[in-house]
Structures are given as structure tokens and as C-alpha cells.
Enzyme design. Structure first.
Site, PDB file in Angstrom:
ATOM      1  N   PHE B 120       0.855  -1.187   0.000  1.00  0.00           N
ATOM      2  CA  PHE B 120       0.000   0.000   0.000  1.00  0.00           C
ATOM      3  C   PHE B 120       0.892   1.238   0.000  1.00  0.00           C
ATOM      4  CE2 PHE B 120      -4.443   1.260   0.727  1.00  0.00           C
ATOM      5  CZ  PHE B 120      -5.087   0.106   0.326  1.00  0.00           C
ATOM      6  N   GLN B 243      -7.545  14.716   3.713  1.00  0.00           N
ATOM      7  CA  GLN B 243      -6.924  13.871   2.697  1.00  0.00           C
ATOM      8  C   GLN B 243      -7.781  13.796   1.444  1.00  0.00           C
ATOM      9  OE1 GLN B 243      -6.273   9.337   3.197  1.00  0.00           O
ATOM     10  NE2 GLN B 243      -4.279  10.314   3.095  1.00  0.00           N
ATOM     11  N   HIS B 245      -8.187  11.579  -1.582  1.00  0.00           N
ATOM     12  CA  HIS B 245      -7.792  10.256  -2.078  1.00  0.00           C
ATOM     13  C   HIS B 245      -7.558  10.374  -3.578  1.00  0.00           C
ATOM     14  CE1 HIS B 245      -7.752   6.016  -2.990  1.00  0.00           C
ATOM     15  NE2 HIS B 245      -7.808   5.737  -1.713  1.00  0.00           N
ATOM     16  N   LEU B 255     -15.281   5.767  -4.038  1.00  0.00           N
ATOM     17  CA  LEU B 255     -13.881   5.386  -3.829  1.00  0.00           C
ATOM     18  C   LEU B 255     -13.458   4.177  -4.666  1.00  0.00           C
ATOM     19  CD1 LEU B 255     -11.249   5.538  -2.020  1.00  0.00           C
ATOM     20  CD2 LEU B 255     -12.403   3.955  -0.480  1.00  0.00           C
ATOM     21  N   GLU B 258      -6.836   2.209  -3.062  1.00  0.00           N
ATOM     22  CA  GLU B 258      -5.410   2.237  -3.369  1.00  0.00           C
ATOM     23  C   GLU B 258      -4.885   0.809  -3.566  1.00  0.00           C
ATOM     24  OE1 GLU B 258      -3.401   5.092  -0.864  1.00  0.00           O
ATOM     25  OE2 GLU B 258      -1.829   3.623  -0.498  1.00  0.00           O
ATOM     26  N   ARG B 289      -0.579   9.477  -0.280  1.00  0.00           N
ATOM     27  CA  ARG B 289      -1.754   9.982  -0.997  1.00  0.00           C
ATOM     28  C   ARG B 289      -1.659  11.470  -1.311  1.00  0.00           C
ATOM     29  NH1 ARG B 289      -6.423   6.563   2.237  1.00  0.00           N
ATOM     30  NH2 ARG B 289      -5.968   4.589   1.200  1.00  0.00           N
ATOM     31  N   HIS B 356     -11.580  12.505   1.221  1.00  0.00           N
ATOM     32  CA  HIS B 356     -11.754  11.140   1.710  1.00  0.00           C
ATOM     33  C   HIS B 356     -11.672  11.043   3.226  1.00  0.00           C
ATOM     34  CE1 HIS B 356     -11.515   6.819   1.633  1.00  0.00           C
ATOM     35  NE2 HIS B 356     -10.301   6.780   2.143  1.00  0.00           N
ATOM     36  N   ARG B 401      -2.542  10.918   6.231  1.00  0.00           N
ATOM     37  CA  ARG B 401      -2.672   9.545   6.693  1.00  0.00           C
ATOM     38  C   ARG B 401      -2.208   8.561   5.629  1.00  0.00           C
ATOM     39  NH1 ARG B 401      -6.324   5.664   5.868  1.00  0.00           N
ATOM     40  NH2 ARG B 401      -7.999   6.939   5.009  1.00  0.00           N
TER      41      ARG B 401
END
Lengths: 231, 591
Positions: B120, B243, B245, B255, B258, B289, B356, B401
Site C-alpha cells: 500500500f 486527505q 484520495h 472510492l 489504493e 496519498r 476522503h 494519513r
């Protein structure tokens, strides 16, 4: 488009009625939920549940032109110009499109919907082969929207006695989990003229499931397990 | 309106998502009388929408340990995260993930039967080496769903008392010492207000991502806990950090995990170029991100976007093959077909950076205790009140994050809050404190205003203006003039929100009333964001300013605290010292 929406507010209505709303759509409106939100922007008294708007939370299940489905993943392009939206059938209506789901969740809770394993837990994860894990596919994805159970005639007649397709799908989800040790207890729990055996394989559940799950198949597997243990 | 009924409990949990239900389990083990309030049925909470995984250095596929995870999280936070809290979270990751597995969570598996893990963004081996760590424990691309349902199931087993479709409205504080001694809540089905009194109250209400026009967030993510805290005089921390995304479906906002890039997918611009190679030569599409979202926005601004309006980029994954897509990313395929009209087995998905996650929130320590400045302390514990999950700012995410750290945050701090509440309740005298005079009046006054209003602003109009304003003025790249005018616009919107009017006056399941109350919470969330962002004159993590393009550790290595009253700002230092290891000193952040 024209939306006919079931309306009933026990605070002021003697009986339910259908109400038409003309909604002007634009390019951003893809799903039936978009149209319902627009109708509510015109008339804030229309009451319905909604949350994730992507088909994973299970809030906005309605009866749409006679068939149960989730408004947020029902494409407007695939609906006719005139759409009738009613609450899910067979459950008491609280208001407008909002139904009382107590009975539905009671049945879900009744199947012991949790893994039971009385061995002392190991320090790390319990092992499970990818093949055994695959047995849970098509089961664990249920979002508890109640489209299936409220399309099932057996559930309509006996919502207090018949677990219904959603609850039985989850009953099998735990029977199928190699980490679970309560098989006998689970089968005992369903050994009853109503709880499991009221399924007459009408298969409305399979037809309406917005996640393309197959409760009838799961119910068949539970019945197989019942038969196998009795011989 | 009649005086509210009073219901007494040892503990109250507000919110039944991942952190609330994890805390409830911990409280149930202590035989306490607990009420969990949720404005939706628990499995409808937004945790359900999390896709890609939960971080834990299980090392099932690549070498890994909590030190590396901690380094990645500190770096990912752009050094604004509190290193004690980050160490705490990373050290408890294996424990809480293994517990979830024991509870029955259906993780995917490796051939040897262990939990499947995928790479990730921002998760590396050996302190930021070019080698990625496979650290994200996944249940296909439905990890949040699998986790939320498992936690609900365990709560069914534990006989947790849920108050479903009860919306908490205001905190009740003891004027003597400011302790929180309960909440007011509205039963949606009947329209009745009750006071829930308790020795310990946990806010686990999730984020407020609905302040933006384009968001991956559910309708219910209206910052309710933030509004409650702000109205009760508590500060909100680091609200300028939101954030974006990188991969929301263009136009729809839904969404796309990722995990698609974790499995080997990548982004393309209109020239078919894999542009992330230019922005992050090592991690490429698996950079943090904030980095990927800035790169995408730059590509679009410089005319290399795709489509008729050159307004999006493409996420290619067909080269993974139908087998991998169907096994590991089945939900994504479904979403792409439904919301983007493309089947990713053949065609790329049109995506844009989309709001996000809220890094900021109600300030807490790593035991979930809410902390606020008082006297000489910047972090005095506020008795009786706790917060966990997205509504809290611990702060483990700092200015940005990492993917998969949010689900981890929910279970680690849900659990630690529950543990702390157990401890605190056991050390309190048995009888409850007396409710102060006029408890609940604030709530009744808000409801009475709505009920009696004969005209005014339509909720939906104010809401739309709020969301448009935040989208225009507080985006991926931020400009000084826009930030200043954004604050002014938000002040006007807040005034309008105090004059809303609803047609629906019914007692029964009045969703217009709920939306009006949610709007008030969104106003606090948006206002704190706008004011905090305008004031922070640097670029860090998700907060990027055109006039101050660099991070400024000398002036701005500190947390923002915003107060509703007078839009006052305060600041407090970052905890740079971890619990047991050496500090990770701030460095230039490249991927």
C-alpha cells in the site's frame, strides 16, 4: 422524470397514499437515489434512509417498480420515465419509505451470527487455506439490506417463525467457516418445521439480491447438512 | 416540548462504526451498563465502505516490523504526527488484527493459511527503502465491510445495548469542573429527546467529509461529534488537514481503493504516460496519498488530463488479468461498471483526487482521553469524555494519513479508549453526579427554533453553498486570497445556518430535522477547517499553499487548536518523543 412515492406519516395521515413528483434530471444524476434526493430537495417531508450511496451499507432498499432493490445502484438510464417507489413489502411502515426492520434483524440475530471456537486462541491468526476461505465468498458479502427476505412469500407469511433468506445465508456463512466449531448447535437451532424448512425455493431472493448472492443455494447446503447428519 | 427523560448508564458510546463497536466490546467485558447510540443501524456506519486493508506488520509475505511501520507513519504524517501515539499504534497492530481474525473476520489467505497482505502507498521496508512492505491485511476489497460486520456480530454475542437511530445532539458538562456527564439524544422514530447520563462518554462519530462537494464519504459523515465538542467549548485539532484520495471515480466521487495500485495498477495521463514516475521515482504510484493527489492535480492543470474536458486521469488495471481482479478486487470491478460505465478487466477507470479523510478532530491522547489547554497545561485531561476513530485527533496521522492506517486507528484506539474508560469508571464513586440545572436546554432550544420557524433558509441551499465553498477555497492546492475569502464566506454561511427552516414538522422519523441538525455540525467542521487552513502559513502533508510552498518546521511544527467561540486559534507542540525508541527527526520528504 416522474416519481410516484409512497407517503404515510402516522402523525397526520389517516392512510397511506401515492404522491407524484416531477424531477428534472441532469447529467450528474445517474442513480435512482439521485432522483429521490432531488425530490426531497423540492419537498423535505419525504422520508427515506440512505447513507453510503454506493451499494455497501444497505440503507436504501425500496420496492422499485414492483421489484426490491437499492436505489443508489439502480441506474436511471435503465428505468422507465415513470418510476414507482414503495417501502419494502411485508414489514411495518414507520413513515413513507422507512420500514421497521426489527423482525428482520431478530431473525438475523437468531442464527448465532458469529464464529464460535472454544479452543484457546493461538498467539497469531488461526490458519485457513485459501480454498477453505473461498467457501465464504458469496456469503460474507451480505449487507443486510433485506431486499431478499422482504421479497420472499414464506417470510411474508411467517416473519416471526421463518428465518428468511438473509438470516439463513448468514447461518450458512458460519457453518461454512472452518474456524467455527458449533456445527451441531447451529443445525439444531434450525431443525424446526419453520426456521429453515419454510423455504420453498421460490428464488425471489436470488432474483433481487443487489450483491448477486444466492441464499437459495446456501439454504440447499444447510438442508444437505441436515440430511447428512440424520443418516 | 416536555422535559427529557433521563437514562443512566456507566458508559455511553456515541457511534457504532469500527472504533465505537471495538470500544463497546471492551466495555462489555467489564460488566458495565453501556449504551451505544447510533443514528444508523451499526452495519450502515461508514467503516463499511473501507476497501483496501488494515495495516499490521505480520510479515506474512515480506520482512516487516513495527519500527518500519512507525517510521512510514511518521514520515507519511509529514512529521506532524505525535510519535508517542504512533509508536503505541504500531506496537499494538499485530495484537488487534489477530484479535479480529479470532473474532471471525474473513481475511483473504495465503497458501500457508496465513492472512493475505498486499502493498500500500507509503508502506516500505527498512525505513523508506525502495522496497515496499506487504503490510495491508485484506478481505478482498471489502475489508471495512468484513471488519464492521465482524465487530457487530461480536457485539450481538456480547449483548451490547444499542440505541439504533438515535442521534446524539449535545454534550452535557458539569459547570463545576467541566467534566462531561452525558449527552442529549433524539430518538428518530418518535422525535423524543432523552438525556443519557454516564460516567464516561466516548465520541466515535466518524469524520465530516460531507463538507466537500466531491467526497468519497457517505451522507451520514456530517462531523456530528465535532459539532458536539465545539458547541461544548472543546477545541478541534488540525482541522486544516483533509486527505484527498487520489482515486475517486470521476464525477461520482465513489472510492476506488489504493489496493488497485497495491496489486499493480497504475495511473496514466492523456499521453498514456505513467506520470507518477516523474513525481515519485521510487514509490511511483504507491507514494503517499497527498503526493499522488498533488501530482494528479498538476497533470490536470497543465493540460494532460484525459477525456473531453481534460479533467481526470486513468487508472489502468486490465494488465492484472481477470483472475486477480475477480479474486482481489471484485468490489472495484462492480463499482467501475456501475459508476464509471467501464469494465476494468478491459478499460481503465476515470479517476480524480476526491476528499476522503479528516486527519484532524477532537484532541486526545493515545488512551482516548480528550485533552485541552487549561492553566499551564496544553493537554489537560477533560474528565468524562473520550474520542476515537476519525472524529479524534490522537494524532497518529498528522498532516497526511497512510492508507490502511485508518482501520488500524479504529481498532487500536477503540480498544484503548474502552480500556481507559473501564479503568476510570472503576475508580469513580458509585453514584452518578447530579445533572446541572438546565441540562438539555441547549438541545431543546435548537429543536424548538426549528419547529417554530415559519420561514428562513432552506437547509439544502445552505448545505450546497457550504460544500461548494469548501471545494473552491480549501482544495488540493490552496491560495492565500481564496483562503481569506473562504473564511468570510463560511461566516456568512454559518449565519444562514442559524436561520434554517424546514417544512416537515412531524414527530415521526423527521429526516428534514435530522438534516438541519447535521448542517449545524457540518458548519463547525467546515469553519474550523477554513480558519485553521487560512492561518497555517506553510505547506505540510495535505495542506499545500501556493504562497508558502515549503514545510516550515521552525514556525509550524505544531498542532492547531480551533475554538468555536470567536473562531479563536491556539497551538500546541508536536510530541516528537516516542515511548521507547529514538525520535524520527524531520527530513525532506520524498518517495
Amino acid at each position: 422524470m416522474r416519481l410516484s412515492i409512497y407517503r404515510y406519516d402516522p402523525d397526520k395521515d389517516a392512510r397511506p397514499y401515492m404522491q407524484d413528483h416531477e424531477v428534472k434530471l441532469d447529467g450528474h444524476d445517474r442513480m435512482l437515489l439521485d432522483a429521490l434526493v432531488k425530490a426531497k430537495a423540492q419537498d423535505d417531508t419525504i422520508a427515506f434512509r440512505r447513507s453510503c450511496r454506493e451499494g455497501v451499507c444497505g440503507s436504501d432498499a425500496f420496492n422499485i417498480n414492483g421489484k426490491n432493490g437499492l436505489a443508489c445502484i439502480t441506474k436511471l438510464a435503465e428505468l422507465p420515465e415513470h418510476v414507482t417507489v414503495r417501502p419494502l413489502p411485508g414489514l411495518p411502515v414507520i413513515r413513507d419509505l422507512i420500514v421497521d426492520m426489527t423482525q428482520f434483524f431478530k431473525q438475523y440475530h437468531s442464527v448465532m451470527p458469529y464464529v464460535i471456537n472454544n479452543d484457546p486462541p493461538p498467539e497469531r491468526e488461526r490458519l485457513q487455506s485459501p480454498q477453505d476461505r473461498e467457501e465464504l465468498n458469496g456469503l460474507y458479502e451480505c449487507i443486510l439490506c433485506a431486499c431478499c427476505s422482504t421479497s420472499c412469500p414464506s417470510f411474508w407469511w411467517n416473519p416471526d417463525k421463518f428465518v428468511g433468506p438473509a438470516g439463513l445465508l448468514q447461518a450458512y456463512r458460519f457453518l461454512a467457516d472452518t474456524r467455527d466449531q458449533a456445527t451441531a448447535e447451529r443445525l439444531d437451532n434450525l431443525e424446526d418445521p419453520y426456521r429453515l424448512f419454510r423455504c420453498h425455493t421460490i428464488m425471489n431472493c436470488v432474483d433481487v439480491c443487489p450483491k448477486h448472492l444466492n441464499p437459495t443455494k446456501a439454504i440447499g447446503k444447510i438442508k444437505d447438512m441436515m440430511v447428512r447428519r440424520s443418516v | 416540548m416536555s422535559a427529557p427523560a433521563i437514562r443512566k448508564f456507566d458508559a455511553i458510546v456515541v457511534g457504532a462504526g469500527g472504533s465505537g463497536m471495538r470500544a463497546a466490546l471492551e466495555l462489555a467485558r467489564n460488566n458495565l451498563k453501556v449504551a451505544v447510540l447510533s443514528k444508523v443501524f451499526p452495519t450502515r456506519s461508514h467503516t463499511v465502505a473501507a476497501q483496501g486493508g488494515i495495516a499490521a506488520p505480520l510479515a506474512n509475505s515480506t520482512e516487516d516490523n513495527w519500527h518500519w511501520h512507525m517510521y512510514d507513519t511518521v514520515k507519511g504524517s509529514d512529521y506532524l504526527g505525535d510519535q508517542d501515539a504512533i509508536e503505541y499504534m504500531c506496537r499494538r497492530a499485530i495484537e488487534v488484527v489477530v484479535e479480529l481474525e479470532h473474532m471471525g473476520m474473513p481475511f483473504d489467505r495465503l497458501e500457508n493459511g496465513k492472512i493475505y497482505q498486499r502493498p500500500f502507498g507509503g508502506h516500505t521496508q527498512a525505513y523508506g527503502s525502495p522496497k515496499m512492505a506487504m503490510r495491508s491485511c485484506a478481505a478482498a476489497d471489502r475489508t471495512g465491510h468484513a471488519m464492521l460486520h465482524t465487530l457487530y456480530q461480536q457485539n450481538v454475542r456480547a449483548n451490547t445495548q444499542f440505541f439504533v437511530e438515535w442521534m446524539a445532539l449535545d454534550l452535557i458538562r458539569d459547570p463545576q469542573d467541566g467534566a462531561v456527564i452525558g449527552v442529549t439524544a433524539l430518538e428518530m422514530e418518535t422525535g423524543e429527546v432523552s438525556i443519557f447520563q454516564a460516567k464516561a462518554t466516548l465520541l466515535a462519530t466518524g469524520g465530516g467529509g460531507r463538507i466537500y462537494q466531491a467526497t468519497t464519504n457517505a451522507f451520514i459523515n456530517t462531523g456530528d461529534g465535532l459539532g458536539m465538542a465545539a458547541r461544548a467549548g472543546l477545541p478541534l485539532e488540525d482541522m486544516e488537514f483533509w486527505q484527498f484520495h487520489p482515486t475517486g471515480v470521476a464525477g461520482a466521487g465513489v472510492l476506488i481503493t489504493e489496493g488497485v495500485r497495491g496489486e499493480g495498477g497504475y495511473l496514466l495521463n492523456k499521453n498514456g504516460e505513467r506520470f507518477m514516475e516523474r513525481y515519485a521515482p521510487n514509490a511511483k504510484d504507491l507514494a503517499s496519498r497527498d503526493v499522488v493527489s498533488r501530482a494528479m492535480t498538476t497533470e490536470i492543470k497543465e493540460g494532460r488530463g484525459c477525456g473531453e474536458h481534460a479533467d481526470h486521469l486513468l487508472l489502468k488495471l486490465d494488465h492484472l488479468g481477470p483472475e486477480v481482479i475477480n479474486l482481489r478486487l471484485p468490489g472495484i470491478r462492480e463499482i467501475a461498471i456501475k459508476f464509471a460505465n467501464v469494465d476494468p478487466v478491459r478499460d481503465p477507470i476515470p479517476v480524480v483526487p476526491t476528499v476522503h479523510y479528516q486527519m484532524g478532530g477532537v484532541p486526545t491522547n493515545y488512551m482516548g482521553q480528550v485533552v485541552a489547554p487549561e492553566g499551564n497545561s496544553k493537554e489537560a485531561i477533560v474528565p468524562g469524555i473520550y474520542a476515537a476513530g476519525e472524529c479524534a485527533c490522537v494524532s497518529v496521522h498528522g498532516a497526511n494519513r497512510l492508507g490502511t492506517n485508518s482501520l488500524l486507528d479504529l481498532v487500536v484506539f477503540g480498544k484503548s479508549s474502552g480500556e481507559q474508560m473501564n479503568k476510570d469508571i472503576n475508580s469513580m464513586p458509585r453514584p452518578q453526579r447530579n445533572l446541572p440545572k438546565g441540562a438539555g436546554e441547549q438541545t431543546l432550544a435548537r429543536l424548538a427554533r426549528l419547529d417554530s420557524a415559519k420561514g428562513g433558509e432552506r437547509v439544502v441551499d445552505v448545505l450546497n453553498d457550504l460544500r461548494r465553498t469548501m471545494q473552491m477555497h480549501c482544495g488540493v492546492f490552496r491560495f492565500p486570497d481564496d483562503l481569506v475569502s473562504g473564511v468570510a464566506k463560511m461566516k456568512a454561511i454559518a449565519e444562514r445556518a442559524a436561520r434554517t427552516y424546514i417544512q416537515d414538522k412531524s414527530k415521526v422519523f423527521n429526516t428534514a430535522r435530522i438534516e438541519a441538525l447535521e448542517l449545524e455540525n457540518l458548519v463547525e467542521t467546515a469553519m474550523s477547517t477554513a480558519v485553521s487552513a487560512e492561518a497555517r502559513k506553510e505547506s505540510r502533508g495535505a495542506h499545500t499553499r501556493s504562497d508558502h510552498p515549503e514545510r516550515d518546521d521552525k514556525s509550524w511544527m505544531r498542532h492547531t487548536l480551533w475554538y468555536k467561540e470567536g473562531n479563536r486559534l491556539d497551538y500546541k507542540p508536536v510530541h516528537q518523543r516516542p515511548l521507547s525508541v529514538e525520535t524520527f527527526e524531520p527530513k525532506v520528504r520524498t518517495y
